[in-house]
Scaffold this active site. Structure first.
Site, mmCIF file in Angstrom:
data_model
loop_
_atom_site.group_PDB
_atom_site.id
_atom_site.type_symbol
_atom_site.label_atom_id
_atom_site.label_comp_id
_atom_site.label_asym_id
_atom_site.label_seq_id
_atom_site.Cartn_x
_atom_site.Cartn_y
_atom_site.Cartn_z
ATOM 1 C CE LYS A 91 -3.135 2.976 0.578
ATOM 2 N NZ LYS A 91 -4.306 3.250 -0.193
ATOM 3 C CB CYS A 109 -4.057 8.714 -0.111
ATOM 4 S SG CYS A 109 -5.802 8.570 0.236
HETATM 5 N N1 SAJ Z 1 -1.789 14.751 -8.971
HETATM 6 C C1 SAJ Z 1 -0.889 15.534 -9.699
HETATM 7 N N2 SAJ Z 1 -0.447 15.057 -10.904
HETATM 8 C C2 SAJ Z 1 -0.875 13.865 -11.408
HETATM 9 C C3 SAJ Z 1 -1.759 13.069 -10.655
HETATM 10 C C4 SAJ Z 1 -2.205 13.543 -9.432
HETATM 11 O O1 SAJ Z 1 -0.485 16.627 -9.279
HETATM 12 O O2 SAJ Z 1 -0.439 13.525 -12.506
HETATM 13 C C5 SAJ Z 1 -2.260 15.240 -7.671
HETATM 14 C C6 SAJ Z 1 -3.789 15.366 -7.565
HETATM 15 O O3 SAJ Z 1 -4.233 16.597 -8.088
HETATM 16 C C7 SAJ Z 1 -3.977 15.248 -6.083
HETATM 17 C C8 SAJ Z 1 -2.907 14.238 -5.660
HETATM 18 O O4 SAJ Z 1 -1.962 14.258 -6.706
HETATM 19 O O5 SAJ Z 1 -3.743 16.474 -5.424
HETATM 20 C C9 SAJ Z 1 -3.394 12.846 -5.426
HETATM 21 O O6 SAJ Z 1 -4.357 12.475 -6.386
HETATM 22 P P1 SAJ Z 1 -4.445 11.011 -7.043
HETATM 23 O O7 SAJ Z 1 -5.575 10.997 -7.983
HETATM 24 O O8 SAJ Z 1 -3.119 10.636 -7.576
HETATM 25 O O9 SAJ Z 1 -4.659 10.045 -5.824
HETATM 26 P P2 SAJ Z 1 -5.705 9.968 -4.589
HETATM 27 O O10 SAJ Z 1 -4.989 10.515 -3.403
HETATM 28 O O11 SAJ Z 1 -7.030 10.510 -4.894
HETATM 29 O O12 SAJ Z 1 -5.838 8.379 -4.469
HETATM 30 C C10 SAJ Z 1 -4.667 7.608 -4.284
HETATM 31 C C11 SAJ Z 1 -4.694 6.423 -5.257
HETATM 32 N N3 SAJ Z 1 -3.392 5.774 -5.278
HETATM 33 C C12 SAJ Z 1 -2.720 5.577 -6.435
HETATM 34 O O13 SAJ Z 1 -3.144 5.933 -7.504
HETATM 35 C C13 SAJ Z 1 -1.421 4.858 -6.318
HETATM 36 C C14 SAJ Z 1 -5.773 5.444 -4.834
HETATM 37 O O14 SAJ Z 1 -5.704 4.262 -5.636
HETATM 38 C C15 SAJ Z 1 -5.579 5.057 -3.360
HETATM 39 O O15 SAJ Z 1 -6.589 4.169 -2.920
HETATM 40 C C16 SAJ Z 1 -5.698 6.334 -2.545
HETATM 41 O O16 SAJ Z 1 -4.621 7.187 -2.935
HETATM 42 C C17 SAJ Z 1 -5.610 5.988 -1.084
HETATM 43 O O17 SAJ Z 1 -6.653 5.977 -0.418
HETATM 44 O O18 SAJ Z 1 -4.529 5.664 -0.600
#
Ligand code: SAJ
Length: 434
Positions: free
Chosen positions: A215, A269
């Protein structure tokens, strides 16, 4: 193992979808939360959080009589702990001059203690909350063993991380692969029996510490990759390059997949979990630590871009569009957009923020406009901070009629700059050097 009755402790973004999904698959579910307001709301078939499809799932689960909510656990075949594990606000660790954040495990500890009086031989206990490595063995098992039952022998104990994406939780809950880490192989099997009630994705059995690490590795991998995208945005800015164009060209390489820069990394997360590695092994995690530093400092880079575009920020009226931590969610926790607004205000700007998913949000020190029209009406500049779908659909010509602003600054590559320029706006984009 067969499961007729389960208890889900913690009814937030993970516990509630999990509880209602089990109930809709015929399991009798008692949802437990320490907040009596949440219990009252849920027992009426209503919900306290925004997640597509969740309202419908909860109201059907309540109607079916299979889902009830309470502030205390009762006897059950299995207990799932899905409570928050944020970091501590006022305590830090230190190693060789670096300061790192520490996990706040109080909710896991009190959830485990709340199970003690009702834990019986043959039960299954599963921790889903993201936790530092070895939490299941070193923190959870000793608490539960105060019952005088032995973990892995008298009752089964597992760690099974939730891995669902906010905004897609209900679908990913059933479709994603599920990792079940057991204290023993028998515990892992019991956990697999439980989740196979609704999980259609692959169920992988392993040991508890591997599952904890999986995780943390997933979210840390994403954080480090976003950090390099953010660092590229600063380099592109310095060298007069458009980072978005450069990334799209680099990504044509078959083995390169650079993520998107933006105002930073938020949510509960990805901006939190990597610290669990740093906390437990600061001597081994310089890359993880520095990626956190890069992502946490990205709001400052946004403010520099705004300053360069608008000049002195004192008294500048800025409409900040979006406060959520990412597109199309209502979750404002650890939001880099909110951090940008705070920093702009500190620099003397007058910011009016608009968050369509939480128009009534109450954020410390941030003026949130009651309507979009109010936020943009008297602005000098529009600042796009979150790529909400509805912001992408703006017609710049229409917007120009509703605002005094003639500058549009885009931090997420959400707007077509030439369209905005044709509508009379001066434009600027994050990571696009002059
Ligand atoms: N973000 C960027 N650039 C990107 C992708 C995301 O700046 O290219 C930013 C987003 O705007 C946001 C943050 O990163 O602020 C996180 O967003 P996210 O969509 O990457 O992830 P979360 O936090 O919504 O969900 C993550 C997911 N983990 C992964 O993709 C490895 C999800 O599968 C997990 O279940 C979740 O964390 C969790 O609960 O841990």
């Amino acid at each position: 193992m067969k499961f007729q009755k389960i208890c889900v402790i913690g009814l937030g973004y993970i516990g509630l979808p999990t509880a209602s999904t089990f109930a809709l698959h015929g399991v009798e579910v008692l949802g437990v939360d320490t907040n009596p307001g949440i219990i009252e709301t849920l027992n009426k078939g209503e919900i306290h959080i925004h997640e597509p499809g969740l309202r419908d799932a909860v109201s059907k689960a309540v109607e079916s009589g299979k889902f009830k909510a309470s502030t205390q656990p009762k006897e059950a075949d299995a207990f799932i702990i899905a409570v928050p594990t944020p970091f501590q606000e006022n305590r830090f660790g230190e190693y060789n001059g670096i300061q790192y954040k520490l996990a706040d495990m109080r909710a896991v500890i009190s959830a485990a203690e709340s199970i003690l009086p009702v834990l019986k031989e043959g039960n299954l206990v599963i921790l889903e909350s993201t936790s530092p490595p070895r939490t299941t063995f070193d923190l959870l098992a000793p608490i539960l063993e105060k019952s005088s039952l032995k973990a892995g022998t008298d009752f089964h104990l597992c760690y099974s991380p939730e891995r669902v994406l906010p905004g897609q939780i209900l679908r990913e809950l059933t479709e994603n692969a599920r990792v079940i880490g057991g204290m023993t192989p028998e515990s892992a099997q019991a956990g697999a029996d439980l989740y196979s009630i609704f999980v259609k994705g692959q169920i992988i059995q392993t040991d508890a510490t591997t599952a904890e690490m999986v995780k943390l590795m997933e979210n840390t991998y994403r954080d480090v990759n976003i950090a390099i995208a953010n660092e590229f945005s600063r380099l592109a800015d310095k060298f007069g390059v458009n980072v978005w164009e450069a990334i799209s060209i680099a990504n044509l390489h078959p083995r390169v997949k650079i993520l998107s820069p933006g105002p930073g990394v938020g949510g509960h997360c990805i901006s939190v979990d990597p610290w669990f590695f740093v906390e437990t092994a600061p001597e081994l995690t310089p890359l993880i630590y520095h990626s956190r530093q890069v992502n946490d400092s990205q709001p400052h880079f946004v403010v520099e871009t705004v300053r360069r575009t608008l000049g002195e920020l004192q008294g500048k009226r800025i409409a900040a569009l979006g406060l959520a931590y990412k597109p199309d969610v209502d979750d404002l926790r650890e939001s880099p957009a909110s951090e940008v607004v705070h920093l702009l205000q500190k620099s003397g700007a007058q910011v009016k923020a608009w968050e369509p998913f939480k128009p009534d949000a109450n954020l410390n020190g941030i003026a949130i406009s009651p309507t979009f029209e109010d936020a943009i009406k008297d602005a000098d500049a529009l600042l796009l901070l979150v790529k909400h779908t509805e912001f992408m659909k703006f017609d710049p010509v229409e917007i120009a009629q509703s605002t005094t602003a003639r500058i549009a600054i885009d931090t997420v590559n959400g707007w077509n700059a030439s369209q905005w320029r044709s509508a009379g706006f001066q434009t600027a984009k994050l990571g696009v050097g002059k």
